[in-house]
Design a protein around this motif. Sequence first.
Motif, mmCIF file in Angstrom:
data_model
loop_
_atom_site.group_PDB
_atom_site.id
_atom_site.type_symbol
_atom_site.label_atom_id
_atom_site.label_comp_id
_atom_site.label_asym_id
_atom_site.label_seq_id
_atom_site.Cartn_x
_atom_site.Cartn_y
_atom_site.Cartn_z
ATOM 1 N N ASP A 31 -32.010 2.366 18.882
ATOM 2 C CA ASP A 31 -30.700 2.985 18.674
ATOM 3 C C ASP A 31 -30.643 4.379 19.297
ATOM 4 N N LEU A 32 -31.710 5.133 19.158
ATOM 5 C CA LEU A 32 -31.756 6.483 19.718
ATOM 6 C C LEU A 32 -31.669 6.452 21.239
ATOM 7 N N VAL A 33 -32.441 5.572 21.850
ATOM 8 C CA VAL A 33 -32.444 5.478 23.309
ATOM 9 C C VAL A 33 -31.093 4.970 23.803
ATOM 10 N N LYS A 36 -28.189 7.466 23.692
ATOM 11 C CA LYS A 36 -28.223 8.438 24.790
ATOM 12 C C LYS A 36 -27.732 7.804 26.092
ATOM 13 N N VAL A 37 -28.168 6.580 26.352
ATOM 14 C CA VAL A 37 -27.754 5.890 27.574
ATOM 15 C C VAL A 37 -26.245 5.616 27.541
ATOM 16 N N ILE A 38 -25.738 5.151 26.415
ATOM 17 C CA ILE A 38 -24.308 4.838 26.313
ATOM 18 C C ILE A 38 -23.462 6.107 26.424
ATOM 19 N N ALA A 39 -23.863 7.170 25.740
ATOM 20 C CA ALA A 39 -23.106 8.420 25.817
ATOM 21 C C ALA A 39 -23.099 8.970 27.239
ATOM 22 N N ASN A 40 -24.240 8.930 27.892
ATOM 23 C CA ASN A 40 -24.329 9.407 29.266
ATOM 24 C C ASN A 40 -23.488 8.547 30.204
ATOM 25 N N PHE A 78 -28.683 2.459 34.618
ATOM 26 C CA PHE A 78 -30.015 2.357 35.212
ATOM 27 C C PHE A 78 -30.605 3.747 35.447
ATOM 28 N N HIS A 79 -29.823 4.629 36.035
ATOM 29 C CA HIS A 79 -30.338 5.958 36.342
ATOM 30 C C HIS A 79 -30.524 6.805 35.077
ATOM 31 N N SER A 80 -29.783 6.510 34.029
ATOM 32 C CA SER A 80 -30.026 7.181 32.750
ATOM 33 C C SER A 80 -31.399 6.801 32.207
ATOM 34 N N LEU A 81 -31.751 5.530 32.343
ATOM 35 C CA LEU A 81 -33.077 5.094 31.912
ATOM 36 C C LEU A 81 -34.168 5.766 32.752
ATOM 37 N N PRO A 174 -41.004 1.546 24.676
ATOM 38 C CA PRO A 174 -42.365 1.718 24.140
ATOM 39 C C PRO A 174 -42.876 3.159 24.206
ATOM 40 N N LYS A 175 -42.490 3.905 25.227
ATOM 41 C CA LYS A 175 -42.980 5.273 25.387
ATOM 42 C C LYS A 175 -42.188 6.286 24.557
ATOM 43 N N PHE A 176 -41.019 5.897 24.045
ATOM 44 C CA PHE A 176 -40.176 6.856 23.336
ATOM 45 C C PHE A 176 -40.857 7.395 22.079
#
Length: 186
Positions: A31-33, A36-40, A78-81, A174-176
């Motif tokens: 949800d956290l990741v 951020k991606v959706i908001a961006n 993609f670029h947000s990731l 996994p790295k978050f």
Amino acid sequence: MAIMYIGAMMFFEKTESTISTMLVTPVTNSDLVLSKVIANTIHLLISSMLIIIVFFFIKNVDVNWLWIIVALILSVSFHSLLGFAFSYHTKDFTSMLVGVMIYSFVFLIPPTLNFFNILFKGEVWEYILLIFPTQASIKLIEVGFGAPIEAKFFISLAVIVIGGLALYKYYVLPKFKDYAAKQSGV
């Protein structure tokens, strides 16, 4: 810009110890990741659409609104990731900017030279360069401006969608937790 916005967000949260605070809430890392991606994506989609609307009304540029919106959403997501990946491996915002500049030189200059027919000329190079996310994004966005839907479009779509899902599932998510735990000192 998507990479830098996520990077800035991650580093501001790092300095304010927000990430470690969020780990104790009932919100999942996914949800956290994704938030951020959706908001961006929403932010950059609106910004890009405002620019496209100006060109549409002032310069009478033909726009396929459905394709341009889909292309922008996929490209920005993609670029947000990628912004997460850059944030995970740099200690401060300045070093992340250096990484983004290196990324730009490696992954943006060859597609640009191909686009303007300066270097990497020909149909073969267009297909080879599709493995670059920037070239794939360009091909998706070109369809939004009236380019025909060809094999390059479908390859680009696969690169962005499959690459984005793989990046999210096998690297960013996994790295978050490790990144957040490292920032909190745990």
